[in-house]
Scaffold this active site. Structure first.
Site, short mmCIF file in Angstrom:
data_model
loop_
_atom_site.label_atom_id
_atom_site.label_comp_id
_atom_site.label_asym_id
_atom_site.label_seq_id
_atom_site.Cartn_x
_atom_site.Cartn_y
_atom_site.Cartn_z
N TYR A 165 45.67 42.99 50.35
CA TYR A 165 45.36 44.36 50.76
C TYR A 165 43.89 44.56 51.10
O TYR A 165 43.06 43.69 50.87
CB TYR A 165 45.86 45.39 49.77
CG TYR A 165 45.39 45.38 48.33
CD1 TYR A 165 44.32 44.64 47.88
CD2 TYR A 165 46.08 46.17 47.40
CE1 TYR A 165 43.92 44.68 46.57
CE2 TYR A 165 45.70 46.22 46.07
CZ TYR A 165 44.61 45.48 45.66
OH TYR A 165 44.22 45.54 44.35
N GLU A 166 43.61 45.70 51.70
CA GLU A 166 42.29 46.03 52.26
C GLU A 166 41.86 45.04 53.34
O GLU A 166 40.70 44.68 53.45
CB GLU A 166 41.22 46.12 51.16
CG GLU A 166 41.55 47.06 50.04
CD GLU A 166 41.99 48.44 50.51
OE1 GLU A 166 41.64 48.85 51.62
OE2 GLU A 166 42.70 49.12 49.75
N GLY A 167 42.82 44.60 54.13
CA GLY A 167 42.57 43.61 55.16
C GLY A 167 42.79 42.22 54.59
O GLY A 167 42.06 41.79 53.69
#
Length: 596
Positions: free
Chosen positions: A442-444
């Site tokens: 997550y978060e890229g």
């Protein structure tokens, strides 16, 4: 049940002996009165909160999980979470690094990041509830109207309200240019927002009285793609002018994800059904505003894996010293016991030292970066601000990807130290492994971070940011290269610096012919540069430890052993990574899709 002891001694070493953080911070007007005793006292109390309040809830929270009432759309967090959050608010912890204008304590981001490392070690899932509020606070602080700041920031600062970031949708993942959520303007200046968001951490819970959602959506006349995205603040309860709560807004949790890990954090599917929201920043410029929150989150996710690395290491060491099994190959070591403690076996030590090195290197890198962030946020010198901003920009994808990759490796190694017991829930190790896995996604995803590093941060400015960092490393090499006892650290550092320069140039030349060459090399490239960061900081840590090793403090002896292990056993990974990065695009793309 796993145990956790805050690593205060190593934090103090990094902040005060390695970085002289207080000396740097005192040059900034906002922190002119800061002193070492204050920093140490805050972290000591923060460590008590983490180890005594949230850590005991980690195992039980993972087992219990969150519960959604589909009738009311309300989510109940695991037992004890709400009470722990109340203690967190009562202690003033949400306000630690917030602006005093809105009720904050005004302490540096560097101190806050250290505190959050301890919270992440203690209970990553719990920490995500207040953790996301910092990103919402930063985005509104940077881009909100004066009215929005006055209404929302004091509540986020106090912890009375929490925040989220509502970005992705079922069909678009990281490609936010594809999002479909719509925002219809209203006569009173508000917007009616409709759509669906997924994977919203802490999107609904019972810890705080209100949740401030920052939502990406499209205006009716918005252009296609990422240039047509706007940012809106959409509260769960619509606040009155005096900050009291009004009507329930049309944003609801429609489902909870059943996940591999972080079970105690509510990962929500959020439905917006004509929810009332207000524009933050400029129309169609929402992605730029949201990047404030996203970058904070990326540093935070790296810090999550640092926390898991540390707590997994601590428990694996304790187990390895206690667990007896087999005899050392060189002969019995514990003659009074039927077998030797497994810490005598070389491969067990390799796994433990790998985790230790990843923790100590990660702690140094996050603190180094946070200090640059404090400078960027608070200096009056425009050149100094720009240089600090560039350094943070360069290192943010490395912290997110390198530290989370390392966290996955370290927690897996520490689970392995436990043998069969590492696979059993009550020991806690399998939870650390499961929790660590999401941090790479997550978060890229870490591939996205790698593309950001190589494509934007290095090739995007023809290597200017990387050269500036390389200059700092070269100055250290020049200063300490003449020291005989520093040769074992300085020589491989200098060698890797030269190789990174050559590799960057080579990939850049290939990319002129085919941009896909960046994608073929990016993941390996980021890991090489991550090792360059660790090698630089371990060399600096070794230099400090060498100067103090004869004072009788075993801490410095251990620091030198860890640094030597890193250079001997972990840094050589770069040789393979450089070769695979140079192998280029052809081995990946030569096979026809039909043959897969």
């Amino acid at each position: 049940m796993p145990q956790y002891t805050p690593p205060l001694r190593d934090m103090q070493f990094v902040l005060h002996e390695l970085l002289d953080a207080v000396g740097t911070l005192r040059q900034l007007p906002a922190h002119a009165d800061l002193d070492v005793d204050t920093v140490n006292a805050v972290l000591e109390e923060g460590g008590k909160f983490a180890s005594q309040v949230t850590a005991p809830l980690n195992l039980s929270g993972d087992k219990e999980g969150c519960v959604l009432d589909k009738t009311t759309h309300e989510v109940k967090a695991p037992k004890g979470f709400k009470e722990a959050y109340a203690q967190y608010v009562e202690g003033g912890w949400p306000a630690l690094s917030c602006d005093p204008e809105y009720g904050g304590q005004g302490l540096p981001a560097t101190v806050n990041l250290c505190f959050y490392e301890m919270l992440n070690s203690a209970n990553q899932a719990w920490t995500m509830y207040p953790g996301l509020s910092h990103g919402a606070y930063e985005a509104l602080h940077a881009h909100g109207t004066p009215e929005q700041k006055a209404l929302y920031l004091p509540k986020l600062t106090s912890g009375q309200w929490t925040g989220t970031m509502c970005l992705t949708e079922p069909h678009c993942g990281t490609d936010l240019g594809l999002l479909r959520t719509k925002a219809e303007p209203q006569a009173d200046g508000s917007y009616r927002i409709s759509g669906q968001k997924i994977f919203i951490s802490a999107g609904e819970h019972d810890l705080a009285e209100n949740i401030v959602h920052l939502v990406l959506a499209r205006l009716p006349d918005a252009p296609e793609g990422s240039k047509g995205i706007s940012l809106f603040v959409v509260p769960k309860f619509i606040p009155q002018a005096d900050g009291s709560l009004g009507a329930r807004n049309g944003i609801f949790c429609s489902g909870l994800e059943h996940k591999m890990g972080i079970h105690a954090n509510a990962t929500c599917q959020m439905l917006l059904d004509g929810a009332i929201g207000w524009l933050v920043g400029q129309p169609n410029k929402g992605l730029m505003a949201m990047f404030v929150m996203m970058n904070a989150a990326r540093l935070g996710v790296g810090n999550q894996s640092l926390g898991l690395t540390e707590v997994a290491y601590q428990n694996a060491v304790a187990y390895a010293k206690d667990r007896i099994q087999m005899r050392a190959l060189s002969g019995p070591k514990a003659l009074d016991k039927p077998a030797d403690p497994i810490i005598v076996h070389p491969d067990v030590r390799k796994m433990l030292l790998t985790a230790r090195a990843f923790a100590e290197g990660g702690r140094a890198l996050t603190a180094y970066t946070a200090l640059k962030l404090d400078v960027a946020l608070n200096t009056d010198d425009e050149d100094e601000r720009r240089a600090a901003d560039d350094r943070v920009a360069l290192l943010t994808p490395i912290i997110k990807a390198f530290l989370t990759d390392n966290g996955w490796l370290a927690t897996s190694h520490c689970q392995q130290v436990f043998g069969g017991h590492g696979y059993i829930h009550e020991w806690g190790m399998e939870q650390f492994v499961r929790d660590a896995r999401i941090n790479m996604i997550y978060e890229g995803t870490n591939t996205v971070q790698s593309l950001d590093l190589l494509g934007r941060k290095v090739l995007g400015d023809n290597g200017a940011k990387l050269r500036a960092f390389g200059k700092e490393i070269a100055e250290f090499v020049e200063e300490h290269g003449i020291s005989e006892e520093m040769q074992e650290f300085v020589n491989p550092l200098a060698d890797l610096g030269d190789k990174v320069t050559k590799l960057s140039t080579e990939i850049g030349m290939k990319a002129f012919g085919n941009a896909d060459e960046v994608g073929a090399a990016a993941v390996d490239y980021l890991r090489v540069v991550g090792h360059l960061c660790f090698a630089y900081l371990f060399a600096r840590m070794a230099q400090v430890a060498l100067a103090k090793k004869d004072g009788g403090d075993p801490f410095y002896t251990a620091k030198l052993h860890t640094a030597r292990f890193y250079f001997a056993k972990l840094l050589p990974e770069t040789a393979t990574l450089i070769r695979t990065a140079r192998a280029g695009l052809s081995p990946l793309m030569a096979m026809d899709e039909a043959l897969f």
